[in-house]
Write an enzyme that holds these catalytic residues in place. Structure first.
Site, PDB file in Angstrom:
ATOM      1  CE1 TYR A 159      13.103  24.060 -30.520  1.00 55.73           C
ATOM      2  CE2 TYR A 159      12.018  26.174 -30.895  1.00 55.73           C
ATOM      3  CZ  TYR A 159      12.113  24.976 -30.201  1.00 55.73           C
ATOM      4  OH  TYR A 159      11.218  24.701 -29.190  1.00 55.73           O
ATOM      5  CE  LYS A 163       9.914  22.337 -31.444  1.00 58.38           C
ATOM      6  NZ  LYS A 163       9.401  21.108 -30.821  1.00 58.38           N
TER       7      LYS A 163
HETATM    8  P1  NAP Z   1      13.972  20.223 -21.952  1.00 61.58           P
HETATM    9  O1  NAP Z   1      13.637  20.628 -20.577  1.00 61.58           O
HETATM   10  O2  NAP Z   1      15.286  20.619 -22.531  1.00 61.58           O
HETATM   11  O3  NAP Z   1      13.777  18.639 -22.083  1.00 61.58           O
HETATM   12  C1  NAP Z   1      14.048  18.018 -23.313  1.00 61.58           C
HETATM   13  C2  NAP Z   1      13.588  16.586 -23.257  1.00 61.58           C
HETATM   14  O4  NAP Z   1      13.799  15.983 -24.546  1.00 61.58           O
HETATM   15  C3  NAP Z   1      14.385  15.745 -22.253  1.00 61.58           C
HETATM   16  O5  NAP Z   1      13.504  14.806 -21.695  1.00 61.58           O
HETATM   17  C4  NAP Z   1      15.426  15.059 -23.139  1.00 61.58           C
HETATM   18  O6  NAP Z   1      15.897  13.812 -22.604  1.00 61.58           O
HETATM   19  C5  NAP Z   1      14.598  14.808 -24.387  1.00 61.58           C
HETATM   20  N1  NAP Z   1      15.409  14.605 -25.581  1.00 61.58           N
HETATM   21  C6  NAP Z   1      16.328  15.436 -26.140  1.00 61.58           C
HETATM   22  N2  NAP Z   1      16.855  14.883 -27.252  1.00 61.58           N
HETATM   23  C7  NAP Z   1      16.266  13.668 -27.390  1.00 61.58           C
HETATM   24  C8  NAP Z   1      16.389  12.612 -28.329  1.00 61.58           C
HETATM   25  N3  NAP Z   1      17.234  12.690 -29.371  1.00 61.58           N
HETATM   26  N4  NAP Z   1      15.641  11.491 -28.153  1.00 61.58           N
HETATM   27  C9  NAP Z   1      14.772  11.388 -27.105  1.00 61.58           C
HETATM   28  N5  NAP Z   1      14.610  12.365 -26.188  1.00 61.58           N
HETATM   29  C10 NAP Z   1      15.347  13.480 -26.334  1.00 61.58           C
HETATM   30  O7  NAP Z   1      12.889  20.797 -23.003  1.00 61.58           O
HETATM   31  P2  NAP Z   1      11.400  21.340 -22.754  1.00 61.58           P
HETATM   32  O8  NAP Z   1      11.471  22.796 -22.571  1.00 61.58           O
HETATM   33  O9  NAP Z   1      10.692  20.506 -21.771  1.00 61.58           O
HETATM   34  O10 NAP Z   1      10.800  21.111 -24.230  1.00 61.58           O
HETATM   35  C11 NAP Z   1       9.996  19.998 -24.560  1.00 61.58           C
HETATM   36  C12 NAP Z   1       9.405  20.234 -25.942  1.00 61.58           C
HETATM   37  O11 NAP Z   1       8.639  21.440 -25.930  1.00 61.58           O
HETATM   38  C13 NAP Z   1      10.451  20.411 -27.035  1.00 61.58           C
HETATM   39  O12 NAP Z   1      10.012  19.806 -28.226  1.00 61.58           O
HETATM   40  C14 NAP Z   1      10.523  21.910 -27.204  1.00 61.58           C
HETATM   41  O13 NAP Z   1      10.966  22.265 -28.500  1.00 61.58           O
HETATM   42  C15 NAP Z   1       9.094  22.291 -26.968  1.00 61.58           C
HETATM   43  N6  NAP Z   1       8.906  23.675 -26.559  1.00 61.58           N
HETATM   44  C16 NAP Z   1       9.495  24.165 -25.435  1.00 61.58           C
HETATM   45  C17 NAP Z   1       9.309  25.492 -25.093  1.00 61.58           C
HETATM   46  C18 NAP Z   1       9.899  26.112 -23.865  1.00 61.58           C
HETATM   47  O14 NAP Z   1       9.769  27.338 -23.717  1.00 61.58           O
HETATM   48  N7  NAP Z   1      10.522  25.372 -22.959  1.00 61.58           N
HETATM   49  C19 NAP Z   1       8.514  26.315 -25.915  1.00 61.58           C
HETATM   50  C20 NAP Z   1       7.936  25.783 -27.049  1.00 61.58           C
HETATM   51  C21 NAP Z   1       8.130  24.452 -27.363  1.00 61.58           C
HETATM   52  P3  NAP Z   1      17.127  13.749 -21.533  1.00 61.58           P
HETATM   53  O15 NAP Z   1      16.570  14.253 -20.235  1.00 61.58           O
HETATM   54  O16 NAP Z   1      17.481  12.314 -21.500  1.00 61.58           O
HETATM   55  O17 NAP Z   1      18.198  14.633 -22.073  1.00 61.58           O
END
Ligand code: NAP
Length: 255
Positions: A159, A163
């Site tokens: 990861y 990133k």
């Molecule tokens: P999340 O709640 O787990 O949601 C993930 C989203 O990505 C869902 O809409 C999922 O779709 C979609 N997804 C997963 N695999 C996919 C694929 N192969 N093709 C298309 N869509 C896909 O994650 P989040 O926390 O909102 O994170 C969103 C982004 O922010 C990510 O890139 C993550 O790395 C980044 N981020 C998050 C955090 C954090 O603390 N949460 C921190 C830094 C960066 P489904 O609903 O259909 O499964």
């Protein structure tokens, strides 16, 4: 038809907040999702109930070349234009194993979703924008990277590296697309309260209590969503390639 944004992973968490903020800012929104159709259609309903914008849910695995083509075809069929792309979809390291134990299956999934997908989707969208320059308005691409691009977690090596790669990807596309007026930014969230962090929530809350983050709370999805919409609509027409930290000041070094 107003400006159109594609948000990958728009069904839940940060992606949903980005969709809602962009819709509030006047964008028609493509809510891409992977497997959770119910959550995606809930995002669409929220947009239709709360804003004057139109939205559509489109299933596509961003890591699949075929699916990315379908995503663009269906977007253009529905809205005829693409002004903004948000590469938000992402997954965490599968099993969160120490780098001495981690396996290739997790590496392949994480790299496919978090880096290969955004890279080639950006390529396809950018080529469309260049070919239709007279149609697009204030075009841009935002990559949702992570504090993990610069902060090492030994149980999420794949990861972190993906990133970090996305951060270089932002620089590459920003440089290549500048002459076409397409701005590219790296929005870098800290610890945000979503499904992705649910399993480690208690651990993070304890660390925050102990002083991990200068602004002492977990981020909310909307903290990121509102920044993305602000960038998309801002007068920042002479800026590109920047990193925007949305992490409560986590990145600040202290002694
Ligand atoms: P999340 O709640 O787990 O949601 C993930 C989203 O990505 C869902 O809409 C999922 O779709 C979609 N997804 C997963 N695999 C996919 C694929 N192969 N093709 C298309 N869509 C896909 O994650 P989040 O926390 O909102 O994170 C969103 C982004 O922010 C990510 O890139 C993550 O790395 C980044 N981020 C998050 C955090 C954090 O603390 N949460 C921190 C830094 C960066 P489904 O609903 O259909 O499964």
């Amino acid at each position: 038809m107003g400006k159109v944004a594609i948000v990958t992973g728009g069904s839940r968490g940060i992606g949903r907040a980005i969709c809602l903020s962009l819709a509030q800012a006047g964008y028609q929104v493509v809510v891409n999702y992977f497997g959770n159709a119910a959550a995606a259609s809930e995002t669409v309903d929220l947009i239709h109930a709360g804003t004057a914008s139109q939205a559509v849910a489109i299933q596509a695995d961003v890591g699949s070349e075929t699916d990315r083509k379908v995503l663009l075809e269906k977007t253009l069929e529905r809205f005829q234009r693409i002004d903004f792309l948000v590469n938000n979809a992402g997954i965490s390291s599968i099993g969160r194993k120490d780098i001495l134990e981690a396996d290739e299956a997790s590496w392949d999934r994480v790299f496919s979703t978090n880096l290969k997908g955004p890279y080639f989707l950006s390529q396809a969208v950018a080529n469309w924008m260049i070919a239709h320059a007279s149609v697009v308005e204030k075009p841009g691409i935002i990559n949702i990277s992570s504090l993990s691009a610069v902060s090492a977690s030994l149980n999420r090596g794949d990861y972190c590296i993906a990133k970090a790669g996305m951060t270089m990807m932002t620089q590459l596309f920003a440089l290549r697309l500048a002459e076409h007026g397409i701005r590219v930014w790296d929005v870098r969230p800290g610890i945000i309260d979503t499904d992705m962090t649910a399993g480690a929530r208690d651990k993070y809350l304890k660390k925050i209590e102990e002083g991990l983050i200068p602004i002492p709370r977990m981020g909310a999805a909307d903290d990121v969503g509102s920044v993305v919409a602000w960038l998309a609509t801002s007068p920042m027409t002479y800026s590109t390639g920047d990193v925007i930290n949305v992490d409560g000041g986590y990145h600040l070094r202290k002694l």
